[in-house]
Enzyme design. Structure first.
Site, PDB file in Angstrom:
ATOM      1  N   SER A   1      -7.259  34.527   9.014  1.00 55.55           N
ATOM      2  CA  SER A   1      -6.410  33.554   8.349  1.00 55.55           C
ATOM      3  C   SER A   1      -5.467  34.250   7.359  1.00 55.55           C
ATOM      4  CB  SER A   1      -7.283  32.484   7.685  1.00 55.55           C
ATOM      5  OG  SER A   1      -6.524  31.362   7.315  1.00 55.55           O
TER       6      SER A   1
ATOM      7  N   ASP B   1      -6.690  26.870  17.826  1.00 53.16           N
ATOM      8  CA  ASP B   1      -6.221  26.829  16.436  1.00 53.16           C
ATOM      9  C   ASP B   1      -4.926  26.030  16.389  1.00 53.16           C
ATOM     10  OD1 ASP B   1      -5.454  27.310  13.802  1.00 53.16           O
ATOM     11  OD2 ASP B   1      -6.008  29.427  13.865  1.00 53.16           O
TER      12      ASP B   1
ATOM     13  N   HIS C   1      -9.398  26.669  14.141  1.00 51.70           N
ATOM     14  CA  HIS C   1      -9.194  27.795  13.232  1.00 51.70           C
ATOM     15  C   HIS C   1     -10.526  28.422  12.829  1.00 51.70           C
ATOM     16  CE1 HIS C   1      -6.896  30.220  10.454  1.00 51.70           C
ATOM     17  NE2 HIS C   1      -7.613  29.814   9.423  1.00 51.70           N
TER      18      HIS C   1
END
Length: 341
Positions: free
Chosen positions: A130, A284, A316
């Protein structure tokens, strides 16, 4: 350097930021694992993700782990705005707004830590998920002389317009709370943090996750039970002003937004020489795998470049699979291959 709890502090001093502002007495919190070898070439840098502190992501680290502390010297630098490194919650600024910090600023201070504190000139791997993945991308582009490998897990070289919109929604929910006054939170925004969690729940997990009621695998009897227990409290322990700082860093993420590349993303990508592993989550919704697909052919000078989407319905969260064995095994296999390259 000051020992503090289970981590240490690198005192960076007064730092001129990319914006031109000077941040006085900037502090970078970090923790190390394993042993630095004599050649100083067994280094893994593992930067933190949104809202996370080192304790939230160190589950990957351990003897025989995805990041093996028996073989590697692993450093987790805590991103500014996470409450341990310099953040609104621990920096007395009076009436002055907390200075705008970029990924470029974060990487510059992280490099100083490696060189000044440890004498490190080579990094075997920069691994991040991320916002950590975006930092890994920045490292590979800004310091190709140092980075031998980079694993970008559910991240991208630039915050996409769609990703930016997702963050606008998160921010709007947060600042709608009455605790937000004159540009900052004056008390904990309980309702705002809960609303933020509900928005995150829809974006972070996939369509398939909810359609197939995958939350039942975690022991929940209904979708509402899952949301209330998991997402309504997901950010309750974080400082809201810190979260706004990190949202701004995230939205401004762009490896080419610096004097070296002048906004030319293709030129920034072509500057990368490391072995590159782009590992998006197949489902995601905000770090869409198609961003990595477009980046891949631009990595023309990378020693190798591979796109390996995580085949998961966990959106995600597939990139941070603390309790998802299949996703964890997939990441471990990919990392083993990369580290052997």
């Amino acid at each position: 350097m000051v020992a503090d709890s289970d981590y240490q502090i690198y005192e960076a001093g007064d730092v001129v930021l990319q914006s031109g502002a000077t941040f006085p007495s900037l502090r970078l919190a970090y923790k190390t694992y394993g042993t630095l070898n004599a050649a100083k070439d067994n280094v893994i840098l593992y930067p933190t993700s949104f809202g996370a502190q080192h304790t939230d992501i160190e589950w990957l680290i351990g003897p025989g782990g995805i990041l093996d502390s028996d073989k590697y010297f692993i450093i987790i630098p805590n991103l500014f705005g996470n409450g341990l490194s310099s953040s609104p919650s621990n920096t007395p600024v009076g009436e002055t707004p907390f200075p705008a910090i970029s990924y470029h600023d974060a990487i510059a201070v992280q490099r100083r830590l490696l060189e000044e504190q440890f004498g490190i000139q080579k990094i075997a791997l920069v691994y991040g998920w991320s916002m950590g993945g975006m930092q890994a991308y920045h490292w590979a582009a800004l310091h190709p002389d140092m980075v031998e490998r980079a694993a970008v897990v559910c991240g991208s070289a630039r915050c996409s317009p769609y990703n930016h919109l997702f963050l606008d929604a998160v921010k709007a929910a947060l600042i709608a709370d009455p605790a937000y006054r004159n540009g900052r939170f004056v008390e904990k925004p309980v309702a705002g943090l809960r609303a933020m969690g509900r928005i995150y729940a829809g974006w972070a997990m996939s369509y398939e996750f909810y359609r197939d009621e995958v939350w039942r695998e975690q022991g929940f009897g209904s979708q509402e039970d899952y949301l209330a227990a998991t997402w309504d409290t997901a950010f309750a322990h974080r400082d809201a002003n810190n979260l706004l700082t990190q949202i701004a860093i995230w939205q401004g993420g762009d490896i080419s937004n610096c004097a070296a590349f002048s906004g030319d993303l293709d030129r920034a990508l072509s500057a990368i020489t490391a072995h590159m592993l782009l590992m998006p989550g197949q489902t995601d919704r905000y770090f869409d795998w198609r961003d990595n697909e477009r980046e891949l052919p631009k990595l023309v000078h990378a020693r190798s470049a591979a796109l390996r989407p995580i085949p998961s319905v966990h959106g995600h969260r597939a990139g941070n699979p603390v309790r998802i064995p299949a996703d964890r095994d997939f990441i471990k296999a990919q990392m083993s291959s990369l580290l052997q390259s």
